[in-house]
Scaffold this active site. Structure first.
Site, PDB file in Angstrom:
ATOM      1  CB  SER A  10      -0.985   0.007   1.175  1.00  0.00           C
ATOM      2  OG  SER A  10      -0.328   0.178   2.400  1.00  0.00           O
ATOM      3  CG  ASN A  11       3.600   2.722   2.955  1.00  0.00           C
ATOM      4  OD1 ASN A  11       3.391   3.921   3.166  1.00  0.00           O
ATOM      5  ND2 ASN A  11       3.407   1.784   3.869  1.00  0.00           N
ATOM      6  CG  LEU A  86      18.182  -3.167   2.898  1.00  0.00           C
ATOM      7  CD1 LEU A  86      18.041  -1.711   2.462  1.00  0.00           C
ATOM      8  CD2 LEU A  86      18.014  -4.099   1.695  1.00  0.00           C
ATOM      9  CG  HIS A 102       9.460   1.630  11.905  1.00  0.00           C
ATOM     10  ND1 HIS A 102       9.597   0.264  11.788  1.00  0.00           N
ATOM     11  CD2 HIS A 102       9.175   1.881  13.209  1.00  0.00           C
ATOM     12  CE1 HIS A 102       9.411  -0.286  12.976  1.00  0.00           C
ATOM     13  NE2 HIS A 102       9.159   0.669  13.858  1.00  0.00           N
ATOM     14  CD  GLU A 135      26.814  -0.485   7.598  1.00  0.00           C
ATOM     15  OE1 GLU A 135      27.454  -0.668   8.635  1.00  0.00           O
ATOM     16  OE2 GLU A 135      27.306  -0.066   6.539  1.00  0.00           O
ATOM     17  N   GLY A 136      21.797  -0.364  10.877  1.00  0.00           N
ATOM     18  CA  GLY A 136      21.034  -0.883  12.013  1.00  0.00           C
ATOM     19  C   GLY A 136      19.597  -1.204  11.604  1.00  0.00           C
ATOM     20  CB  VAL A 137      16.915  -3.138  13.126  1.00  0.00           C
ATOM     21  CG1 VAL A 137      15.433  -3.387  12.896  1.00  0.00           C
ATOM     22  CG2 VAL A 137      17.728  -4.351  12.723  1.00  0.00           C
TER      23      VAL A 137
END
Ligand code: GRF
Length: 209
Positions: A10-11, A86, A102, A135-137
């Site tokens: 949907s995004n 990623l 998010h 590189e983090g979440v």
């Protein structure tokens, strides 16, 4: 834009729709998915946008993904419900060019089930965030956020739906700001030009007389 998506998309649709408006400064040119049956690929097909499924179990998955993106001369990679983290080699191949949406006010509630985490924590305001990917979440520099109230009888479904409505507004807006050059990320700090900020804006939840 190139969009990475794993699910209902949907995004992605919000970005496709924005890109079809004559005054919008970007367009979705490529959709890649790690899920063969994702509705995101169907949406791309309906809109006549180049799309592929890449099998995550195959060797060189992220290499192939990066090559497809480079071949299409993509300027901005938008993660839209892409359910994978990623790896550093992919992130560093496209410095400052990958963004994500998010469903919480980061840095609160990163990772999966952000809406449930907000409900469990008892917050009265949550929301959604568009941020650069590092590189983090869900840790990269924040570009835009929308605050969304949590209502007394909310469950995960109703809260997620309310937040999603705002996701569809701020994702295209963030893309617009980037494409117009009103947002830059320098050494991990997001810089704005133009009228991004409004003195005195804000809200209180729950509202009291
Ligand atoms: C959205 O809530 C997004 O914030 C999160 O995953 C969901 C994807 O929804 N990362 P959709 O596939 O865009 O409909």
């Amino acid at each position: 834009m190139g969009v990475l998506a794993s699910g209902r998309g949907s995004n992605l649709q919000a970005l496709i729709d924005a890109g079809q408006k004559s005054d919008f400064p970007a367009e979705v040119e490529l959709v890649l998915s790690d899920k063969r049956n994702s509705y995101a690929l169907e949406r791309a097909s309906i809109a006549g946008i180049r799309h592929s499924h890449l099998a995550p179990k195959e060797e060189g998955f992220y290499l192939k993904m990066g090559d497809e993106i480079e071949n299409c001369e993509i300027d901005l990679i938008c993660c839209a419900g892409f359910m994978r983290i990623l790896p550093p080699e992919f992130v560093s191949r496209f410095p400052g060019k990958i963004i994500n949406i998010h469903p919480s006010l980061l840095p609160s509630f990163p990772g999966l089930h952000a809406q449930k985490k907000a409900l469990d924590a008892g917050v009265t305001v949550t929301g959604c965030t568009v941020h650069y990917v590092d590189e983090g979440v869900d840790t990269g520099p924040i570009i835009l956020q929308a605050a969304v109230p949590v209502l007394p009888h909310d469950d995960e479904e109703t809260l997620s739906a309310r937040i999603l409505g705002y996701e569809h507004r701020i994702y295209p807006l963030a893309v617009r700001l980037i494409a117009e050059g009103s947002v830059h990320c320098v050494d991990g700090v997001v810089l704005y030009s133009g009228n991004a900020h409004q003195e005195g804006s804000g809200f209180i939840s729950p509202v009291s007389e």
